[in-house]
Design a protein around this motif. Structure first.
Motif, mmCIF file in Angstrom:
data_model
loop_
_atom_site.group_PDB
_atom_site.id
_atom_site.type_symbol
_atom_site.label_atom_id
_atom_site.label_comp_id
_atom_site.label_asym_id
_atom_site.label_seq_id
_atom_site.Cartn_x
_atom_site.Cartn_y
_atom_site.Cartn_z
ATOM 1 N N PHE A 92 0.843 -1.192 0.000
ATOM 2 C CA PHE A 92 0.000 0.000 0.000
ATOM 3 C C PHE A 92 0.885 1.252 0.000
ATOM 4 C CE2 PHE A 92 -2.948 3.177 1.285
ATOM 5 C CZ PHE A 92 -4.224 2.695 1.059
ATOM 6 N N ALA A 93 1.856 1.275 0.913
ATOM 7 C CA ALA A 93 2.738 2.435 1.009
ATOM 8 C C ALA A 93 3.547 2.625 -0.266
ATOM 9 C CB ALA A 93 3.660 2.282 2.211
ATOM 10 N N LYS A 94 4.004 1.530 -0.854
ATOM 11 C CA LYS A 94 4.796 1.643 -2.078
ATOM 12 C C LYS A 94 3.962 2.212 -3.218
ATOM 13 C CE LYS A 94 8.602 -0.888 -4.172
ATOM 14 N NZ LYS A 94 9.342 -2.172 -4.180
ATOM 15 N N LEU A 95 2.700 1.847 -3.267
ATOM 16 C CA LEU A 95 1.805 2.412 -4.266
ATOM 17 C C LEU A 95 1.662 3.914 -4.075
ATOM 18 C CD1 LEU A 95 -0.330 2.214 -6.535
ATOM 19 C CD2 LEU A 95 -2.012 1.670 -4.746
ATOM 20 N N ILE A 96 1.507 4.350 -2.837
ATOM 21 C CA ILE A 96 1.389 5.779 -2.561
ATOM 22 C C ILE A 96 2.670 6.503 -2.959
ATOM 23 C CG2 ILE A 96 1.137 7.507 -0.739
ATOM 24 C CD1 ILE A 96 -1.475 6.104 -1.393
ATOM 25 N N TRP A 97 3.810 5.930 -2.629
ATOM 26 C CA TRP A 97 5.082 6.563 -3.009
ATOM 27 C C TRP A 97 5.133 6.784 -4.523
ATOM 28 C CZ3 TRP A 97 10.420 5.484 -0.547
ATOM 29 C CH2 TRP A 97 10.364 5.602 0.846
ATOM 30 N N LYS A 98 4.773 5.759 -5.285
ATOM 31 C CA LYS A 98 4.852 5.855 -6.742
ATOM 32 C C LYS A 98 3.836 6.845 -7.290
ATOM 33 C CE LYS A 98 6.655 1.171 -7.521
ATOM 34 N NZ LYS A 98 6.366 -0.182 -8.075
ATOM 35 N N THR A 99 2.652 6.845 -6.723
ATOM 36 C CA THR A 99 1.594 7.725 -7.218
ATOM 37 C C THR A 99 1.859 9.184 -6.874
ATOM 38 O OG1 THR A 99 0.032 5.913 -6.863
ATOM 39 C CG2 THR A 99 -0.898 8.093 -7.264
ATOM 40 N N ALA A 100 2.360 9.408 -5.667
ATOM 41 C CA ALA A 100 2.582 10.777 -5.201
ATOM 42 C C ALA A 100 3.852 11.392 -5.767
ATOM 43 C CB ALA A 100 2.637 10.794 -3.675
ATOM 44 N N SER A 101 4.783 10.561 -6.214
ATOM 45 C CA SER A 101 6.054 11.049 -6.765
ATOM 46 C C SER A 101 6.387 10.274 -8.036
ATOM 47 C CB SER A 101 7.173 10.885 -5.730
ATOM 48 O OG SER A 101 6.903 11.620 -4.558
ATOM 49 N N PRO A 102 5.622 10.468 -9.099
ATOM 50 C CA PRO A 102 5.772 9.631 -10.290
ATOM 51 C C PRO A 102 7.120 9.754 -10.984
ATOM 52 C CG PRO A 102 4.289 11.477 -10.708
ATOM 53 C CD PRO A 102 4.519 11.446 -9.247
ATOM 54 N N ALA A 103 7.844 10.836 -10.770
ATOM 55 C CA ALA A 103 9.136 11.015 -11.436
ATOM 56 C C ALA A 103 10.312 10.624 -10.547
ATOM 57 C CB ALA A 103 9.290 12.471 -11.887
ATOM 58 N N TRP A 104 10.030 10.153 -9.349
ATOM 59 C CA TRP A 104 11.093 9.771 -8.408
ATOM 60 C C TRP A 104 11.393 8.287 -8.590
ATOM 61 C CZ3 TRP A 104 10.288 8.721 -2.527
ATOM 62 C CH2 TRP A 104 11.529 8.542 -1.896
ATOM 63 N N THR A 105 12.599 7.966 -9.015
ATOM 64 C CA THR A 105 12.966 6.578 -9.285
ATOM 65 C C THR A 105 13.704 5.984 -8.084
ATOM 66 O OG1 THR A 105 14.972 7.349 -10.417
ATOM 67 C CG2 THR A 105 13.038 6.866 -11.783
ATOM 68 N N PHE A 106 13.005 5.861 -6.970
ATOM 69 C CA PHE A 106 13.608 5.243 -5.784
ATOM 70 C C PHE A 106 13.750 3.740 -6.001
ATOM 71 C CE2 PHE A 106 9.002 5.287 -5.181
ATOM 72 C CZ PHE A 106 8.730 3.985 -4.771
ATOM 73 N N ASP A 107 14.745 3.147 -5.343
ATOM 74 C CA ASP A 107 14.944 1.710 -5.471
ATOM 75 C C ASP A 107 14.324 0.974 -4.281
ATOM 76 O OD1 ASP A 107 16.753 2.116 -3.364
ATOM 77 O OD2 ASP A 107 18.513 1.981 -4.648
ATOM 78 N N ASP A 108 14.318 -0.345 -4.349
ATOM 79 C CA ASP A 108 13.692 -1.149 -3.300
ATOM 80 C C ASP A 108 14.372 -0.944 -1.954
ATOM 81 O OD1 ASP A 108 11.824 -2.177 -5.037
ATOM 82 O OD2 ASP A 108 12.897 -4.070 -5.389
ATOM 83 N N ALA A 109 15.686 -0.800 -1.960
ATOM 84 C CA ALA A 109 16.402 -0.620 -0.696
ATOM 85 C C ALA A 109 15.975 0.671 -0.008
ATOM 86 C CB ALA A 109 17.912 -0.620 -0.941
ATOM 87 N N THR A 110 15.781 1.728 -0.789
ATOM 88 C CA THR A 110 15.336 3.006 -0.224
ATOM 89 C C THR A 110 13.957 2.859 0.407
ATOM 90 O OG1 THR A 110 16.624 4.292 -1.819
ATOM 91 C CG2 THR A 110 14.759 5.403 -0.778
ATOM 92 N N PHE A 111 13.046 2.219 -0.314
ATOM 93 C CA PHE A 111 11.708 2.033 0.236
ATOM 94 C C PHE A 111 11.729 1.140 1.465
ATOM 95 C CE2 PHE A 111 7.825 -0.456 0.617
ATOM 96 C CZ PHE A 111 6.910 0.562 0.843
ATOM 97 N N ASP A 112 12.463 0.050 1.409
ATOM 98 C CA ASP A 112 12.456 -0.911 2.511
ATOM 99 C C ASP A 112 13.002 -0.321 3.801
ATOM 100 O OD1 ASP A 112 11.335 -2.799 0.861
ATOM 101 O OD2 ASP A 112 13.225 -3.836 0.426
#
Length: 337
Positions: free
Chosen positions: A213-233
C-alpha cells in the motif's frame, strides 16, 4: 497524505511542465533539484526520549550547541526522508532532530490504556514534549505531509516554540468543518485512500498489505522519483510499529469526522478551526504534487510574518528526500528571515 489532492492532476501538470521546458530550449540547463538525493543511507544511532504520552525515537545530527532544527516526516514515510537533508544542515552547524512520529518505528506509547489517537494536535504535542525533554526552547520546524501539518499546528498554537517554519504544501492544518464540504468528482479521486480507510475493509486491507500500500502511494505521489527497493524498505520497516495501523486509521477517520478526538485536545482544535494564522517567519515549498495549488495563493493569507514561497517543478510529494538541497537551503534561509 494531504487531504483533497488530485494525484492525476499533479501528474498531468508535471508532464505539461516537462513538455513546455523541452520546447522552450533554455540557454542554460535548469538546476538539478534532485542533486544529492540518495547519498546517505543511515540515520546513525537512534535515540529515545520522553515525549509525554510516548517514548519517542529520534535521530540526531550536528553539534549539540547548534541552532535547533526539528524535521517531521509524513505518511507513509519516516525519518529517512531526511537522510540527506540532515547532514547538510549539520555541516552548516545546526543541531538537527528527526523524530519518528507516534505509530512509526521504535516510538512507543507508555501505556496500553492510552488511546491510539492520530489527530493533529495530539501528534503536535508529542513533538512539543520531545522539545521540552531535549531542552529545546525554540526550533526551526520543517516538514511535509503529516510533518507539514504538525509544524503548522505548532507554529500557530505555540509560536514561542518556533523560530521559523518550512512547511511543504503550505498551510494544511485540518479544519473539520471544511473537510465536510464535497468537491467535484474528479477532485475527490485523489482522496480514495481516505474513503478506503473509513471502512473496516480498508483497515483490514491496510493492516494486511501496508508494505505494498505504502509503495503504491510513493509511486503515485512522486511519479518522477525513481527510488529503489532498498530506499523504500528502509522506510517501510517503520510501518511495523504495533500501533501504526491504529494511528493511521484514526488520523484519517478523524479528519472526516468519522472518529472522535479526545476532550483534552478540544480547546486547541477550536482555536485552529477559528482560523489560526502563522506569524513566525516562513518559507513555504510547493511541488508538482500540489497541482493547481502550487502557486501558494490559496494559503498566502495564513502566513502573517516574514514570508517566501518557492516552487520545485518536477519534484513529487516527498520533497526532502527527492530534493534535499533545496529543502535544506529553505531551512537555512528561513532561519535568516
Amino acid at each position: 497524505m494531504i487531504s483533497r489532492r488530485r494525484f492525476t492532476q499533479a501528474f498531468a501538470a508535471g508532464l505539461a511542465a516537462t513538455t513546455l521546458a523541452a520546447c522552450s530550449a533554455p540557454s542554460s540547463p535548469p538546476p538539478d533539484l534532485r542533486s544529492g538525493s540518495g547519498e546517505n543511507t543511515s540515520l546513525g544511532t537512534i535515540k529515545h526520549a520522553d515525549a509525554g504520552l510516548v517514548t519517542m525515537a529520534y535521530a540526531e545530527f550536528g553539534p549539540a550547541g547548534g541552532p535547533p532544527v526539528v524535521l517531521l516526516h509524513g505518511w507513509p514515510y519516516d525519518p529517512y526522508s531526511y537522510a540527506d537533508v540532515a547532514p547538510l544542515l549539520a555541516a552548516a552547524g545546526y543541531r538537527v532532530i528527526v523524530p519518528f512520529l507516534r505509530g512509526y518505528g521504535p516510538t512507543a506509547f507508555k501505556s496500553a490504556a492510552t488511546a491510539r489517537n492520530g489527530q493533529q494536535t495530539a501528534v503536535a504535542l508529542d513533538v512539543v514534549a520531545l522539545m521540552d525533554t531535549l531542552k529545546i526552547d525554540k526550533a526551526i520546524l520543517g516538514g511535509y505531509d503529516w510533518g507539514s501539518r504538525t509544524a503548522g499546528v505548532i507554529a500557530a498554537l505555540w509560536p514561542e516554540r518556533c523560530k521559523a517554519v518550512v512547511p511543504v504544501s503550505g498551510y494544511i492544518v485540518t479544519n473539520l468543518k471544511a473537510n465536510q464540504q464535497p468537491l467535484a468528482p474528479a477532485a475527490e479521486l485523489g482522496w480514495w485512500y481516505q474513503y478506503y480507510f473509513a471502512t473496516e475493509r480498508g483497515r483490514a486491507g491496510y493492516a494486511a498489505n501496508r508494505h505494498d500500500f505504502a509503495k503504491l502511494i510513493w509511486k503515485t505521489a512522486s511519479p518522477a522519483w525513481t527510488f529503489d527497493d532498498a530506499t523504500f524498505d528502509r522506510s517501510a520497516a517503520a510501518f511495523e510499529n504495533p500501533d501504526h495501523v491504529a494511528i493511521v486509521i484514526h488520523n484519517y477517520r478523524w479528519r472526516l469526522s468519522l472518529a472522535p478526538g479526545e476532550p483534552q485536545y478540544e480547546a486547541y482544535e477550536r482555536k485552529l478551526a477559528a482560523g489560526a494564522t502563522i506569524g513566525v517567519p516562513a518559507i513555504t515549498l510547493a511541488s508538482d504534487f500540489d497541482g493547481a495549488a502550487k502557486d501558494g495563493k490559496a494559503y498566502r493569507a495564513k502566513f502573517t510574518g516574514k514570508y517566501e514561497h518557492r516552487v520545485l517543478d518536477g519534484i513529487g510529494h516527498n520533497v526532502p528526500q527527492e530534493a534535499p538541497r533545496p529543502f535544506a537551503q529553505a531551512i537555512m534561509d528561513a532561519d535568516r528571515l
